[in-house]
Write an enzyme that holds these catalytic residues in place. Structure first.
Site, PDB file in Angstrom:
ATOM      1  N   ASP A   1       0.874  -1.162   0.000  1.00  0.00           N
ATOM      2  CA  ASP A   1       0.000   0.000   0.000  1.00  0.00           C
ATOM      3  C   ASP A   1       0.918   1.221   0.000  1.00  0.00           C
ATOM      4  OD1 ASP A   1      -2.186   1.689   0.121  1.00  0.00           O
ATOM      5  OD2 ASP A   1      -3.193   0.535   1.676  1.00  0.00           O
ATOM      6  N   TRP A   2       0.360   2.368  -0.317  1.00  0.00           N
ATOM      7  CA  TRP A   2       1.189   3.554  -0.518  1.00  0.00           C
ATOM      8  C   TRP A   2       1.864   3.949   0.797  1.00  0.00           C
ATOM      9  CZ3 TRP A   2      -0.176   1.456  -4.510  1.00  0.00           C
ATOM     10  CH2 TRP A   2      -0.144   2.017  -5.781  1.00  0.00           C
TER      11      TRP A   2
END
Length: 527
Positions: free
Chosen positions: A270-271
């Site tokens: 995920d970012w």
């Protein structure tokens, strides 16, 4: 036969408990027996394409070690690293699970929790295909959806992005969604792997569960995404699982996904959810997004030199990224001008999902469906009735070409009927509660509010001080490196019930209430 071929060994206990009543209700004992027999025949993810693997071999032979490492991360928010020496261009990724968030307006589809409420995998496939077309029209190669975590707590901030609390239902809807997206040449991404049960303090909280619980409840939808839908990518979650961050959780990424399920695609972060580069590459993370930070050459080359990371591990990660790109023919692909940026047909798919998602629990006096001929005055109450709310927020929000609020839709429907002599159609609206600024402007503190801004994190040392009459007077100063204290006193003008409303923006935020000098409650962080 279709049921037998789609049930996977590790999920059979949970799936039997949910499916047995539905099968028995149809009066088929034979179907129940075949369900048990079929539970052991599920295969791993689809086999590799020899032609693609041969092309990967040729590309890998031309890359230096540093070039390979460069491919393990993004170069901007939505783009992966290109490599001109092998003719590799960036691929584009985009949110989201209920509509494209690519900078170009798109169709906003109902939230995945609504899609699941339709109980219709075929409709999920239609919505997925529509999302895939929207992606192709915008030059998006990888759609960051669907979210398939199980709703375990009602206050979890992203429950609307997921597909409910039943692993069987989530699995069926997810498979349809993914097959639809990928039918358009766009990779879907099953997220957030795994046990993403809340958003509060998500970088530091650990979701702890025993293996049986995970295999029966939390993992079946991911397993179905891999083994049945042949999903191209998996996104690891921010949270820790049993004390280890998902991006460096070898049991989840390597043992379960890649070895047991045979997943041959890309596991991405995920970012900004990588915390240790060496631990991440050794425990199954293939791609760091949005930027190469912890998986950079500066971090990994010394680890390779001293034996903490093997070149074979790096090669496996790079092969997976190249395999994803070649499998979906992403390299050098441009927006597909033959696909409309706004399709009336796909807009109708969104409408159909919305209609099929509605669950009617009660219908006093058969008030529904509304009959304009006998409905003279109608009141719409609620803050989300107007203007139109196009999503739950965050990465699932969609900027749309058009929108219709509940108030507007109901009013149009009612007024479409010609007024009766004794029934002039009237639609009334009230938000039902005051908005934030109304509350702030109506609250007057005895001597104003004092704001102190400290350069320290613990309210010590010199501070800049100012006074305001209300919270809504102007923008409140915020700081990430220091601390802020607001102090005020409110005297109730009359006897009655009063509510104290507080918003904590970050885990470090704290507040205290005193009534006549006595603390009302412990000043602890509030989610």
């Amino acid at each position: 036969m279709g049921i037998r071929s789609r049930i996977c060994t590790r999920t059979r206990v949970r799936l039997i408990s949910h499916s047995l009543p539905r099968i028995v209700a149809r009066g088929s004992v034979a179907a129940v027996l075949s369900f048990f027999v079929g539970a052991g025949v599920c295969q791993a993810q689809h086999p590799l394409d020899p032609a693609i693997e041969h092309r990967i071999d040729a590309m890998m032979s031309k890359l230096t070690l540093e070039q390979k490492i460069d491919l393990l991360g993004g170069v901007s928010t939505w783009y992966t690293h290109p490599e001109p020496s092998i003719g590799l261009q960036s691929i584009r990724l985009s949110d989201g699970p209920a509509g494209l968030r690519s900078g170009i307006p798109a169709i906003a589809y109902p939230a995945p929790i609504a899609l699941a409420a339709s109980w219709d995998p075929a409709l999920a496939q239609e919505m997925g295909a529509a999302l895939g077309r929207d992606a192709r029209a915008r030059g998006v190669d990888v759609l960051l959806g669907p979210g398939v975590d199980i709703a375990r707590a009602p206050m979890a901030g992203r429950n609307f992005e997921y597909m409910g609390e039943d692993p069987w239902l989530a699995s069926r809807i997810a498979v349809g969604y993914i097959e639809g997206v990928q039918s358009q040449g766009v990779s879907a991404t099953a997220k957030h792997f795994a046990l993403n049960d809340q958003e509060f303090n998500r970088h530091n909280s650990s979701s702890d569960a025993d293996e049986r619980t995970m295999r029966e409840i939390d993992l079946p939808a991911f397993e179905a995404a891999v083994k049945e839908a042949n999903v191209g990518a998996i996104m690891d979650s921010y949270n820790l699982v049993n004390g280890t961050h998902s991006t460096q959780n070898g049991w989840l990424n390597n043992t379960v996904a890649k070895q047991e399920w045979g997943f041959n695609g890309v596991i991405m972060s995920d970012w900004v959810s990588v915390y240790d580069g060496v631990a991440a590459v050794n425990n199954g993370l293939d791609l760091e997004m949005p930027f190469l930070h912890y998986l950079s050459p500066q971090v990994l080359q010394p680890a390779i030199a001293d034996g903490r990371v093997s070149t074979a591990t790096i090669d496996d990660h790079v092969r997976r990224i190249l395999r994803l790109i070649l499998r979906f023919n992403m390299n050098g692909r441009t927006p597909d001008d033959s696909v409309s940026l706004f399709s009336e047909a796909d807009d109708q798919v969104a409408l159909e999902v919305a209609r099929e998602s509605i669950v009617l629990l009660k219908n006093d006096r058969n008030i529904l469906p509304l009959d304009p001929a006998r409905t003279c005055t109608l009141a719409i109450i609620g803050p989300n009735a107007s203007p139109a709310v196009m999503g739950g927020g965050g990465s699932a929000i969609v900027t749309t070409h058009k929108s219709v609020s509940i108030l507007e839709g109901v009013a149009d429907f009612i007024h479409a009927e010609k007024d009766e002599p004794n029934c002039a159609h009237t639609v009334l609206y009230d938000s039902g509660l005051p908005d934030r600024d109304e509350v702030f402007n109506a609250t007057h503190f005895d001597h104003g509010l004092t704001q102190q801004v400290f350069t320290s994190r613990n309210f010590t040392g010199h501070s800049q001080q100012s006074t305001r009459s209300t919270l809504a007077e102007d923008r409140i100063v915020t700081t990430r490196s220091g601390s802020i204290r607001w102090t005020g006193q409110f005297t109730a003008p009359a006897d009655g019930t009063y509510y104290a409303l507080v918003h904590d923006g970050r885990p470090a935020d704290r507040h205290a209430f005193y009534i006549d000098g006595q603390p009302l409650r412990d000043p602890a962080p509030v989610d």
